[in-house]
Design a protein around this motif. Structure first.
Motif, PDB file in Angstrom:
ATOM      1  N   TYR A 703      79.854  68.715  91.960  1.00 35.00           N
ATOM      2  CA  TYR A 703      79.556  68.942  90.546  1.00 35.00           C
ATOM      3  C   TYR A 703      78.184  69.604  90.427  1.00 35.00           C
ATOM      4  O   TYR A 703      77.159  69.024  90.778  1.00 35.00           O
ATOM      5  CB  TYR A 703      79.574  67.614  89.795  1.00 35.00           C
ATOM      6  N   GLY A 704      78.152  70.828  89.904  1.00 30.64           N
ATOM      7  CA  GLY A 704      76.890  71.529  89.737  1.00 30.64           C
ATOM      8  C   GLY A 704      76.317  71.994  91.063  1.00 30.64           C
ATOM      9  O   GLY A 704      77.010  72.110  92.074  1.00 30.64           O
ATOM     10  N   SER A 705      75.005  72.264  91.071  1.00 32.27           N
ATOM     11  CA  SER A 705      74.358  72.774  92.274  1.00 32.27           C
ATOM     12  C   SER A 705      72.880  72.473  92.228  1.00 32.27           C
ATOM     13  O   SER A 705      72.262  72.391  91.156  1.00 32.27           O
ATOM     14  CB  SER A 705      74.559  74.294  92.383  1.00 32.27           C
ATOM     15  N   GLY A 706      72.311  72.346  93.415  1.00 34.61           N
ATOM     16  CA  GLY A 706      70.858  72.327  93.522  1.00 34.61           C
ATOM     17  C   GLY A 706      70.299  73.726  93.376  1.00 34.61           C
ATOM     18  O   GLY A 706      71.015  74.685  93.077  1.00 34.61           O
ATOM     19  N   HIS A 707      68.989  73.850  93.594  1.00 33.50           N
ATOM     20  CA  HIS A 707      68.328  75.146  93.537  1.00 33.50           C
ATOM     21  C   HIS A 707      67.939  75.550  94.952  1.00 33.50           C
ATOM     22  O   HIS A 707      67.447  74.732  95.731  1.00 33.50           O
ATOM     23  CB  HIS A 707      67.083  75.081  92.660  1.00 33.50           C
ATOM     24  N   PHE A 708      68.153  76.833  95.271  1.00 32.72           N
ATOM     25  CA  PHE A 708      67.934  77.314  96.624  1.00 32.72           C
ATOM     26  C   PHE A 708      67.154  78.620  96.598  1.00 32.72           C
ATOM     27  O   PHE A 708      67.414  79.510  95.772  1.00 32.72           O
ATOM     28  CB  PHE A 708      69.269  77.526  97.345  1.00 32.72           C
ATOM     29  N   SER A 880      73.533  67.980  91.368  1.00 32.10           N
ATOM     30  CA  SER A 880      72.448  67.722  92.304  1.00 32.10           C
ATOM     31  C   SER A 880      71.161  68.358  91.778  1.00 32.10           C
ATOM     32  O   SER A 880      71.169  69.464  91.234  1.00 32.10           O
ATOM     33  CB  SER A 880      72.792  68.309  93.672  1.00 32.10           C
ATOM     34  N   TYR A 881      70.052  67.667  91.986  1.00 29.12           N
ATOM     35  CA  TYR A 881      68.746  68.212  91.630  1.00 29.12           C
ATOM     36  C   TYR A 881      67.991  68.685  92.867  1.00 29.12           C
ATOM     37  O   TYR A 881      66.782  68.889  92.831  1.00 29.12           O
ATOM     38  CB  TYR A 881      67.927  67.178  90.861  1.00 29.12           C
ATOM     39  N   LEU A 882      68.740  68.858  93.979  1.00 31.24           N
ATOM     40  CA  LEU A 882      68.141  69.366  95.199  1.00 31.24           C
ATOM     41  C   LEU A 882      67.555  70.747  94.950  1.00 31.24           C
ATOM     42  O   LEU A 882      68.241  71.657  94.486  1.00 31.24           O
ATOM     43  CB  LEU A 882      69.204  69.438  96.304  1.00 31.24           C
ATOM     44  N   GLY A 883      66.290  70.907  95.264  1.00 29.46           N
ATOM     45  CA  GLY A 883      65.639  72.192  95.075  1.00 29.46           C
ATOM     46  C   GLY A 883      65.095  72.406  93.683  1.00 29.46           C
ATOM     47  O   GLY A 883      64.222  73.245  93.485  1.00 29.46           O
ATOM     48  N   MET A 884      65.598  71.674  92.704  1.00 30.28           N
ATOM     49  CA  MET A 884      65.068  71.791  91.341  1.00 30.28           C
ATOM     50  C   MET A 884      63.772  71.003  91.199  1.00 30.28           C
ATOM     51  O   MET A 884      62.876  71.383  90.452  1.00 30.28           O
ATOM     52  CB  MET A 884      66.071  71.253  90.322  1.00 30.28           C
ATOM     53  N   LEU A 885      63.711  69.873  91.903  1.00 30.66           N
ATOM     54  CA  LEU A 885      62.590  68.962  91.763  1.00 30.66           C
ATOM     55  C   LEU A 885      61.785  68.931  93.056  1.00 30.66           C
ATOM     56  O   LEU A 885      62.353  68.927  94.157  1.00 30.66           O
ATOM     57  CB  LEU A 885      63.088  67.548  91.438  1.00 30.66           C
ATOM     58  N   SER A 886      60.482  68.888  92.924  1.00 26.70           N
ATOM     59  CA  SER A 886      59.621  68.748  94.092  1.00 26.70           C
ATOM     60  C   SER A 886      59.637  67.300  94.577  1.00 26.70           C
ATOM     61  O   SER A 886      60.175  66.402  93.916  1.00 26.70           O
ATOM     62  CB  SER A 886      58.192  69.156  93.726  1.00 26.70           C
ATOM     63  N   GLU A 887      59.024  67.076  95.726  1.00 24.07           N
ATOM     64  CA  GLU A 887      58.926  65.704  96.244  1.00 24.07           C
ATOM     65  C   GLU A 887      58.195  64.815  95.247  1.00 24.07           C
ATOM     66  O   GLU A 887      58.564  63.665  95.019  1.00 24.07           O
ATOM     67  CB  GLU A 887      58.192  65.705  97.591  1.00 24.07           C
ATOM     68  N   SER A 888      57.154  65.374  94.638  1.00 29.52           N
ATOM     69  CA  SER A 888      56.405  64.607  93.642  1.00 29.52           C
ATOM     70  C   SER A 888      57.269  64.305  92.422  1.00 29.52           C
ATOM     71  O   SER A 888      57.209  63.208  91.856  1.00 29.52           O
ATOM     72  CB  SER A 888      55.155  65.393  93.223  1.00 29.52           C
ATOM     73  N   ASP A 889      58.101  65.264  92.013  1.00 31.27           N
ATOM     74  CA  ASP A 889      58.991  65.049  90.866  1.00 31.27           C
ATOM     75  C   ASP A 889      59.959  63.903  91.142  1.00 31.27           C
ATOM     76  O   ASP A 889      60.167  63.015  90.304  1.00 31.27           O
ATOM     77  CB  ASP A 889      59.789  66.324  90.572  1.00 31.27           C
ATOM     78  N   VAL A 890      60.599  63.939  92.315  1.00 31.82           N
ATOM     79  CA  VAL A 890      61.575  62.906  92.656  1.00 31.82           C
ATOM     80  C   VAL A 890      60.916  61.540  92.700  1.00 31.82           C
ATOM     81  O   VAL A 890      61.429  60.558  92.153  1.00 31.82           O
ATOM     82  CB  VAL A 890      62.257  63.233  94.001  1.00 31.82           C
ATOM     83  N   GLU A 891      59.756  61.477  93.348  1.00 30.24           N
ATOM     84  CA  GLU A 891      59.069  60.182  93.448  1.00 30.24           C
ATOM     85  C   GLU A 891      58.637  59.683  92.075  1.00 30.24           C
ATOM     86  O   GLU A 891      58.701  58.489  91.779  1.00 30.24           O
ATOM     87  CB  GLU A 891      57.853  60.317  94.367  1.00 30.24           C
TER      88      GLU A 891
END
Length: 900
Positions: A703-708, A880-891
């Motif tokens: 469902y959807g996609s991350g950012h690449f 997925s929010y892979l690539g959309m959010l930085s490590e800081s965003d996820v944390e």
């Protein structure tokens, strides 16, 4: 059903209506869906509803396979009902007792506004007569095979109408409590009047026919009986005995004006038919049917001996079902911006306690429009003028099947629902429709709730384009179809769509569409549609091999996670929006201005959000031919940031300055944004006034996609703006950006000022399908611009992450649309995902039967790869929010969710 003349009008004490005596009364000024008393979906005094019907499990002796995707469920009175299959022109089942459960999408959400737990209804009462999945009539010889093409394997389900040479549904007539069914079998025109009669505790069902043009013998398939033990014929009555004790009987009798008489017979010890012989003279007949205990056989015979052929005069219409007028007063917005929204107050409450979830509107003229609701009602509203002080609402039609589109052509109303396109006629000019004509039902329709009759637009030159939802069972799911001007032919225009909604330029014929982010649709696309296009959602295995047409533009999930239709602004009265495409966002909600950049071999587009007050999700829009303004409809159900239930608003141009970009170009030298106002020179020339990013999506079954990034690794590329230049007229900026390449998504965030001091802090999102040289002189940049640094530059990486925090997480929760699908409390209504209150360290149960604790690792995994673990009771509908959010965003999000 209770007679229309017996209704109580105590609502008049609650609000004011026109009474017919000339007095004028105060109008409704606001709508409160939460406190309004909503009556039952099935309305007393109206004879039918339309929807799917599953009669596979009626019990021994009944057909094992009996589903109907387009069923008229007709109330015959005295707790007797029949389901008429409009595709196969048959009685799928007749029953008595209770009616149907209200469990389809429109029904279950009717007064439980966010309930999406829909099902296919089955009868609640006792079945008496049924036929299986074959034509209700056959020509020349009895036949009990479905002539339609199967979907997939030969024994799979079949959808859509009969081939026209076998039969065609023409429509239904209404007259009080009575309903007339009009259809053609071969060359024979048939009018059928279904009814019922009580005798003691028993119910007899009757079908009265008027047939004209019998060039061939016709066979009426009356009933299927699977456990008959013995048959008996007495005159014109056939008896079929059932059960080991031979204590149940099905009786079929025929009364006719035909000289030779008509008699029922049984074929293959299973199927009951009545033969109508070829003749030059019209035939009238009544077929009386009953199923019950043998002990009541004599009572049925006595009833049959008194049966007469009585056909109501349907052609002249009947008494109006709804005679009251509901008055409302609109609310004008102050002129605080270039575009503002005025509210056309809906007729809620009303005398019928009817919910009014408006789906679409169409104008007869400048002051009068037709409005359709998702519940299947059509209203006519008058008095649409500059001030909206006195809007007059009248009900016009009801019983339609989850319609979401309406058009008016030459003063006649057309509605697109799952039954097809219905053309509505008021035969006696009393303001209420009496004939629901089938204009076109050639498009297939499965029983699946998500195979929406999503959208319909007028085609220049006649006919319509329609869009059908892609999640379903028919061969036409996920398509855009062209309907001919006579409604008799359907042509496939485009395929591979998950949830399309469409728009068209009314004179140029430019056809557009959006699609719904989800499986194989990585984000919201805007599409320019041409014959033969395939857009990537695989409805068939071979579709995976087809060439996928690139969108005009993609729109990021956080900007618009659920798109809807488009409208072109025509008429010359909307200022800077004239001749522009407007895209509607259901989820945000609101409107996007769409800009199109034409390159040497492609089109590429971009969007910016038109800020205004949107009290409910925005779905459809239409231009009023008189005032030239855009009128917008929408209702809530599938997950929107708006909590409003429904609204009808006018987007009005005030003449104040407008600050969104009005043109863009993306090419080898960078990006040009042109505004309609002069810009502050110092701010516009400062590269720090802009932030530019780009990324790609991946089209997968998830469902959807991350950012690449362009090299395929997760993330977004922050692109440096080496310099910014202002055009000679000070209305356009050129952003010199290195290494411009084809990319699915680019984002420009800007913080500018206009020359008159207005702050322009906004964003523009676009796609680069082709990189051409930009004609800078043609764009107004006459001064020499040094581009050598651009040609030699490399892509830049991301900026360093800032420290994670709960505060940042709370901001991101809203910014990236988590709040649109997940409640921070315990509320579930209106949300696709589970609520987050007390989520942290709670026990989670998943659809695969496993369970686990919602610790920090689980929350992180759910953000980046949500399809791995689906919470029980929910669907895999989170991107997925892979690539959309930085490590800081996820944390930061993890820290925030821990606090809820």
């Amino acid at each position: 059903m209770a007679s229309v003349h017996k209704r109580l009008f105590w609502w008049a004490a609650l609000f004011f209506m026109q009474t017919g005596c000339g007095e004028r009364h105060q109008a409704i000024t606001t709508n409160d869906f939460e406190t309004a008393e909503i009556g039952p979906f099935v309305e007393a005094g109206f004879p039918f509803i339309t929807g799917p019907l599953n009669s596979d499990k009626l019990g021994p002796g009944f057909p094992e396979r009996n589903r109907s995707a387009r069923t008229l469920s007709i109330n015959l009175g005295d707790s007797a009902y029949v389901g008429f299959d409009m595709d196969l022109l048959r009685w799928s089942v007749a029953w008595d007792g209770e009616f149907l459960p209200m469990v389809t999408m429109s029904q279950i959400s009717y007064d439980d506004f966010f309930n999406k737990g829909d099902q296919i209804p089955s009868i609640l009462g006792t079945p008496k007569i049924a036929t299986g999945e074959y034509a209700g009539w056959t020509i020349d010889t009895p036949n009990f095979r479905d002539p339609r093409n199967p979907i997939g394997e030969a024994d799979s389900y079949r959808y859509g109408p009969l081939p026209e040479q076998f039969g065609r549904w023409n429509g239904l007539y209404l007259k009080g409590d009575d309903i007339g069914l009009s259809y053609t079998i071969g060359t024979t025109n048939i009018l059928e009047y279904p009814s019922s009669t009580r005798f003691g505790t028993e119910t007899a069902f009757s079908r009265t026919f008027a047939l004209d043009g019998l060039q061939h013998a016709l066979y009426l398939n009356v009933a299927e009986v699977g456990n008959e033990l013995d048959t008996e014929v007495t005159g014109s009555v056939l008896y079929i005995y059932h059960g080991e004790a031979r204590d149940t009987v099905t009786a079929i009798g025929v009364v006719t004006n035909h000289a030779e008489g008509l008699r029922p017979s049984i074929v293959d010890n299973k199927y009951i038919t009545v033969r109508f012989p070829p003749t030059d003279a019209p035939i009238e007949a009544t077929v009386l049917m009953w199923n019950g205990p043998v002990a009541k056989k004599d009572a049925f015979l006595e009833l049959f001996s008194k049966a007469k052929i009585e056909m109501p005069d349907f052609g002249r219409g009947g008494p109006a079902y709804w005679t009251e007028t509901v008055y409302t007063q609109g609310a004008l917005s102050p002129d605080t911006a270039a575009y503002v929204t005025d509210i056309l107050t809906l007729p809620l409450p009303n005398p019928w306690k009817r919910n009014v979830r408006v789906a679409d509107a169409a104008f007869f003229d400048g002051k009068r429009a037709a409005v359709v609701t998702f519940s299947g009602d059509v209203w006519i509203v008058e008095g649409i003028d500059k001030n909206l002080e006195r809007l007059k609402w009248r009900r016009f039609a009801s019983g339609l099947y989850e319609p979401m589109s309406i058009e008016v052509v030459d003063g006649t109303v057309y509605v697109f629902g799952k039954e097809g396109i219905v053309r509505l006629h008021d035969l006696n000019d009393d303001g209420v429709a009496d004939f629901y004509e089938n204009f076109c039902n050639e498009m297939e329709q499965s029983l699946h709730s998500r195979e929406w009759a999503a959208d319909m637009v007028l085609a220049p030159g006649g006919g319509f384009y329609v869009a059908k939802g892609g999640i379903g069972g028919s061969s036409q799911r996920g398509t855009i179809l062209k309907i001919s001007a006579d409604g008799r032919h359907v042509e496939t225009v485009a395929t591979g769509l998950r949830g399309p909604y469409i728009g068209i330029h009314p004179t140029k014929g430019t056809l557009s569409a959006s699609d719904q982010q989800g499986n194989y649709v990585p984000s919201t696309p805007l599409l320019l549609v041409e014959k033969g296009d395939y857009f990537g959602f695989p409805t068939t295995p071979e579709a995976h091999q087809a060439t996928i047409k690139s969108p005009l533009t993609w729109i990021p999930h956080r900007v618009d996670r659920s798109g809807n239709s488009q409208t072109w602004i025509t008429g010359g009265k909307m200022g800077p929006l004239d001749e522009q495409m407007i895209h509607f966002s259901f989820a945000r909600p609101g409107l996007f201005r769409v800009l199109i950049d034409t390159t040497s071999n492609a089109h590429q587009g971009g969007v910016s959000f038109l800020r205004a007050n949107y009290p409910a999700p925005t779905q459809k829009g239409t231009i009023n031919p008189a005032d030239g303004q855009l009128y917008i409809t929408g209702f809530n159900l599938w997950g929107s940031s708006s909590q409003g239930i429904a609204a009808f608003v006018r987007l009005r141009y005030t003449g104040l300055p407008f600050y969104l970009p009005e043109r863009f170009k993306a090419g080898a030298q960078g990006i040009v944004l042109r505004f309609g106002v002069e810009l502050d020179s110092a701010v516009a020339k400062d590269p720090l006034s802009f932030q530019v990013k780009r990324w790609n999506y991946k089209r997968t079954k998830e469902y959807g996609s991350g950012h690449f990034k362009l090299d395929g690794t997760p993330g977004e590329e922050s692109m440096p703006v080496f310099s910014s230049h202002l055009s000679a007229d000070r209305k356009a900026v050129l952003l010199v950006v290195p290494k411009m390449e084809q990319v699915m998504q680019m984002e420009v965030l800007y913080n500018l000022r206009s020359a008159d001091g207005a702050v322009l802090e906004d964003g523009f999102w676009f796609t680069v399908n082709e990189v051409d040289e930009i004609d800078l002189t043609g764009e107004g940049f006459n001064q020499p611009i040094d581009l050598s640094i651009n040609l030699a530059a490399d892509r830049s990486g991301r900026t360093a992450d800032e420290r994670p925090s709960e505060e940042k997480g709370a901001q991101l929760f809203k910014a990236v649309a988590c709040a649109g699908c997940h409640s921070t409390g315990v509320k579930t209504d209106g949300f696709y995902g589970p609520p987050f209150k007390d989520l942290f360290l709670s026990e989670r149960r998943f659809e695969d039967g496993t369970s686990g604790k919602a610790d920090a690792d689980y929350i992180r995994e759910s953000i980046l790869t949500p399809a791995k673990k689906i919470v029980k009771g929910y669907d895999a509908e989170m991107p997925s929010y892979l690539g959309m959010l930085s490590e800081s965003d996820v944390e930061s999000l993890v820290l925030y969710i821990k606090t809820l």
